[in-house]
Write a protein that holds these residues in place. Structure first.
Motif, PDB file in Angstrom:
ATOM      1  N   GLU A  45     -15.728 -34.369  32.473  1.00  0.00           N
ATOM      2  CA  GLU A  45     -15.563 -33.600  31.243  1.00  0.00           C
ATOM      3  C   GLU A  45     -15.492 -32.100  31.536  1.00  0.00           C
ATOM      4  O   GLU A  45     -14.701 -31.385  30.937  1.00  0.00           O
ATOM      5  CB  GLU A  45     -16.678 -33.895  30.251  1.00  0.00           C
ATOM      6  N   ARG A  46     -16.311 -31.629  32.453  1.00  0.00           N
ATOM      7  CA  ARG A  46     -16.275 -30.205  32.804  1.00  0.00           C
ATOM      8  C   ARG A  46     -14.941 -29.845  33.446  1.00  0.00           C
ATOM      9  O   ARG A  46     -14.404 -28.760  33.210  1.00  0.00           O
ATOM     10  CB  ARG A  46     -17.421 -29.864  33.751  1.00  0.00           C
ATOM     11  N   ASP A  47     -14.405 -30.745  34.267  1.00  0.00           N
ATOM     12  CA  ASP A  47     -13.110 -30.489  34.898  1.00  0.00           C
ATOM     13  C   ASP A  47     -11.987 -30.428  33.867  1.00  0.00           C
ATOM     14  O   ASP A  47     -10.992 -29.743  34.073  1.00  0.00           O
ATOM     15  CB  ASP A  47     -12.791 -31.564  35.942  1.00  0.00           C
ATOM     16  N   GLN A  48     -12.133 -31.148  32.764  1.00  0.00           N
ATOM     17  CA  GLN A  48     -11.089 -31.203  31.737  1.00  0.00           C
ATOM     18  C   GLN A  48     -11.250 -30.133  30.662  1.00  0.00           C
ATOM     19  O   GLN A  48     -10.362 -29.954  29.840  1.00  0.00           O
ATOM     20  CB  GLN A  48     -11.093 -32.581  31.066  1.00  0.00           C
ATOM     21  N   GLU A  49     -12.368 -29.419  30.663  1.00  0.00           N
ATOM     22  CA  GLU A  49     -12.640 -28.432  29.607  1.00  0.00           C
ATOM     23  C   GLU A  49     -11.987 -27.103  29.968  1.00  0.00           C
ATOM     24  O   GLU A  49     -12.420 -26.416  30.893  1.00  0.00           O
ATOM     25  CB  GLU A  49     -14.140 -28.252  29.429  1.00  0.00           C
ATOM     26  N   PRO A  50     -10.942 -26.688  29.263  1.00  0.00           N
ATOM     27  CA  PRO A  50     -10.240 -25.458  29.624  1.00  0.00           C
ATOM     28  C   PRO A  50     -11.091 -24.197  29.475  1.00  0.00           C
ATOM     29  O   PRO A  50     -10.883 -23.229  30.204  1.00  0.00           O
ATOM     30  CB  PRO A  50      -9.040 -25.423  28.679  1.00  0.00           C
ATOM     31  N   ALA A  51     -12.030 -24.186  28.558  1.00  0.00           N
ATOM     32  CA  ALA A  51     -12.842 -22.978  28.352  1.00  0.00           C
ATOM     33  C   ALA A  51     -13.641 -22.639  29.604  1.00  0.00           C
ATOM     34  O   ALA A  51     -13.876 -21.458  29.894  1.00  0.00           O
ATOM     35  CB  ALA A  51     -13.775 -23.159  27.168  1.00  0.00           C
ATOM     36  N   LEU A  52     -14.060 -23.640  30.353  1.00  0.00           N
ATOM     37  CA  LEU A  52     -14.856 -23.363  31.551  1.00  0.00           C
ATOM     38  C   LEU A  52     -14.034 -22.681  32.634  1.00  0.00           C
ATOM     39  O   LEU A  52     -14.569 -21.903  33.420  1.00  0.00           O
ATOM     40  CB  LEU A  52     -15.475 -24.661  32.084  1.00  0.00           C
ATOM     41  N   SER A  53     -12.735 -22.930  32.675  1.00  0.00           N
ATOM     42  CA  SER A  53     -11.898 -22.274  33.679  1.00  0.00           C
ATOM     43  C   SER A  53     -11.623 -20.817  33.325  1.00  0.00           C
ATOM     44  O   SER A  53     -11.144 -20.055  34.151  1.00  0.00           O
ATOM     45  CB  SER A  53     -10.578 -23.029  33.857  1.00  0.00           C
ATOM     46  N   MET A  54     -11.929 -20.415  32.096  1.00  0.00           N
ATOM     47  CA  MET A  54     -11.698 -19.038  31.656  1.00  0.00           C
ATOM     48  C   MET A  54     -12.945 -18.167  31.750  1.00  0.00           C
ATOM     49  O   MET A  54     -12.917 -17.001  31.374  1.00  0.00           O
ATOM     50  CB  MET A  54     -11.188 -19.045  30.207  1.00  0.00           C
ATOM     51  N   ARG A  55     -14.039 -18.734  32.255  1.00  0.00           N
ATOM     52  CA  ARG A  55     -15.278 -17.951  32.360  1.00  0.00           C
ATOM     53  C   ARG A  55     -15.071 -16.758  33.272  1.00  0.00           C
ATOM     54  O   ARG A  55     -14.399 -16.849  34.284  1.00  0.00           O
ATOM     55  CB  ARG A  55     -16.398 -18.816  32.938  1.00  0.00           C
ATOM     56  N   GLN A  56     -15.658 -15.660  32.925  1.00  0.00           N
ATOM     57  CA  GLN A  56     -15.600 -14.456  33.750  1.00  0.00           C
ATOM     58  C   GLN A  56     -17.004 -14.219  34.286  1.00  0.00           C
ATOM     59  O   GLN A  56     -17.779 -13.445  33.726  1.00  0.00           O
ATOM     60  CB  GLN A  56     -15.090 -13.285  32.923  1.00  0.00           C
ATOM     61  N   GLU A  57     -17.320 -14.902  35.375  1.00  0.00           N
ATOM     62  CA  GLU A  57     -18.684 -14.892  35.899  1.00  0.00           C
ATOM     63  C   GLU A  57     -19.170 -13.510  36.286  1.00  0.00           C
ATOM     64  O   GLU A  57     -20.371 -13.248  36.277  1.00  0.00           O
ATOM     65  CB  GLU A  57     -18.794 -15.872  37.062  1.00  0.00           C
ATOM     66  N   ALA A  58     -18.267 -12.590  36.563  1.00  0.00           N
ATOM     67  CA  ALA A  58     -18.681 -11.226  36.895  1.00  0.00           C
ATOM     68  C   ALA A  58     -19.401 -10.571  35.713  1.00  0.00           C
ATOM     69  O   ALA A  58     -20.229  -9.686  35.899  1.00  0.00           O
ATOM     70  CB  ALA A  58     -17.477 -10.389  37.294  1.00  0.00           C
ATOM     71  N   LEU A  59     -19.112 -11.035  34.497  1.00  0.00           N
ATOM     72  CA  LEU A  59     -19.767 -10.471  33.320  1.00  0.00           C
ATOM     73  C   LEU A  59     -21.216 -10.900  33.197  1.00  0.00           C
ATOM     74  O   LEU A  59     -21.969 -10.323  32.422  1.00  0.00           O
ATOM     75  CB  LEU A  59     -19.010 -10.868  32.050  1.00  0.00           C
ATOM     76  N   TYR A  60     -21.620 -11.922  33.959  1.00  0.00           N
ATOM     77  CA  TYR A  60     -22.993 -12.410  33.871  1.00  0.00           C
ATOM     78  C   TYR A  60     -23.939 -11.680  34.825  1.00  0.00           C
ATOM     79  O   TYR A  60     -25.127 -11.907  34.800  1.00  0.00           O
ATOM     80  CB  TYR A  60     -23.054 -13.916  34.143  1.00  0.00           C
ATOM     81  N   ARG A  61     -23.400 -10.816  35.672  1.00  0.00           N
ATOM     82  CA  ARG A  61     -24.249 -10.052  36.587  1.00  0.00           C
ATOM     83  C   ARG A  61     -25.067  -9.057  35.788  1.00  0.00           C
ATOM     84  O   ARG A  61     -24.618  -8.523  34.770  1.00  0.00           O
ATOM     85  CB  ARG A  61     -23.391  -9.316  37.613  1.00  0.00           C
ATOM     86  N   ALA A  62     -26.264  -8.768  36.242  1.00  0.00           N
ATOM     87  CA  ALA A  62     -27.180  -7.879  35.517  1.00  0.00           C
ATOM     88  C   ALA A  62     -26.571  -6.504  35.299  1.00  0.00           C
ATOM     89  O   ALA A  62     -26.690  -5.936  34.208  1.00  0.00           O
ATOM     90  CB  ALA A  62     -28.499  -7.771  36.269  1.00  0.00           C
ATOM     91  N   ASP A  63     -25.886  -5.952  36.308  1.00  0.00           N
ATOM     92  CA  ASP A  63     -25.324  -4.605  36.140  1.00  0.00           C
ATOM     93  C   ASP A  63     -24.215  -4.598  35.095  1.00  0.00           C
ATOM     94  O   ASP A  63     -24.077  -3.649  34.326  1.00  0.00           O
ATOM     95  CB  ASP A  63     -24.831  -4.029  37.468  1.00  0.00           C
ATOM     96  N   ALA A  64     -23.442  -5.652  35.006  1.00  0.00           N
ATOM     97  CA  ALA A  64     -22.382  -5.729  33.998  1.00  0.00           C
ATOM     98  C   ALA A  64     -22.988  -5.854  32.606  1.00  0.00           C
ATOM     99  O   ALA A  64     -22.510  -5.240  31.652  1.00  0.00           O
ATOM    100  CB  ALA A  64     -21.458  -6.906  34.287  1.00  0.00           C
ATOM    101  N   VAL A  65     -24.045  -6.631  32.489  1.00  0.00           N
ATOM    102  CA  VAL A  65     -24.717  -6.795  31.196  1.00  0.00           C
ATOM    103  C   VAL A  65     -25.295  -5.469  30.740  1.00  0.00           C
ATOM    104  O   VAL A  65     -25.183  -5.100  29.574  1.00  0.00           O
ATOM    105  CB  VAL A  65     -25.810  -7.892  31.283  1.00  0.00           C
ATOM    106  N   GLU A  66     -25.873  -4.717  31.656  1.00  0.00           N
ATOM    107  CA  GLU A  66     -26.425  -3.408  31.308  1.00  0.00           C
ATOM    108  C   GLU A  66     -25.325  -2.444  30.846  1.00  0.00           C
ATOM    109  O   GLU A  66     -25.496  -1.740  29.873  1.00  0.00           O
ATOM    110  CB  GLU A  66     -27.179  -2.819  32.498  1.00  0.00           C
ATOM    111  N   ARG A  67     -24.178  -2.477  31.558  1.00  0.00           N
ATOM    112  CA  ARG A  67     -23.052  -1.605  31.163  1.00  0.00           C
ATOM    113  C   ARG A  67     -22.526  -1.983  29.783  1.00  0.00           C
ATOM    114  O   ARG A  67     -22.264  -1.124  28.953  1.00  0.00           O
ATOM    115  CB  ARG A  67     -21.919  -1.686  32.186  1.00  0.00           C
ATOM    116  N   LEU A  68     -22.404  -3.283  29.527  1.00  0.00           N
ATOM    117  CA  LEU A  68     -21.920  -3.726  28.222  1.00  0.00           C
ATOM    118  C   LEU A  68     -22.898  -3.335  27.120  1.00  0.00           C
ATOM    119  O   LEU A  68     -22.490  -2.924  26.045  1.00  0.00           O
ATOM    120  CB  LEU A  68     -21.677  -5.228  28.213  1.00  0.00           C
ATOM    121  N   GLY A  69     -24.194  -3.468  27.392  1.00  0.00           N
ATOM    122  CA  GLY A  69     -25.196  -3.079  26.413  1.00  0.00           C
ATOM    123  C   GLY A  69     -25.165  -1.607  26.127  1.00  0.00           C
ATOM    124  O   GLY A  69     -25.254  -1.166  24.972  1.00  0.00           O
TER     125      GLY A  69
END
Length: 76
Positions: A45-69
């Motif tokens: 199911e995860r392999d077939q879910e298109p939304a998971l292939s669009m994740r931008q994991e760099a946005l989950y880093r602490a420094d990115a979260v701080e910049r976005l905040g």
């Protein structure tokens, strides 16, 4: 319906796999459910879910979260 810790419980619990198939269903009465889960279904199911292939994991880093905040005025 039962009351536990001040919260009403209505029963009718379900165990559902990632594809939406109901694997087990409980009635209103107190019930224990037990199923065998095919972990391969989760992977498929995860392999077939298109939304998971669009994740931008760099946005989950602490420094990115701080910049976005900060950009949103979150550190005022």
């Amino acid at each position: 319906m039962s009351v536990w810790s001040g919260c009403a419980r209505s029963g009718n619990s379900l165990i559902v796999d990632p594809a939406g198939e109901v694997l087990a269903a409980a009635a209103v009465d107190e019930t224990a459910l037990r199923v065998t889960i095919d972990l391969g279904v989760i992977t498929r199911e995860r392999d077939q879910e298109p939304a998971l292939s669009m994740r931008q994991e760099a946005l989950y880093r602490a420094d990115a979260v701080e910049r976005l905040g900060a950009a949103a005025g979150g550190d005022r």
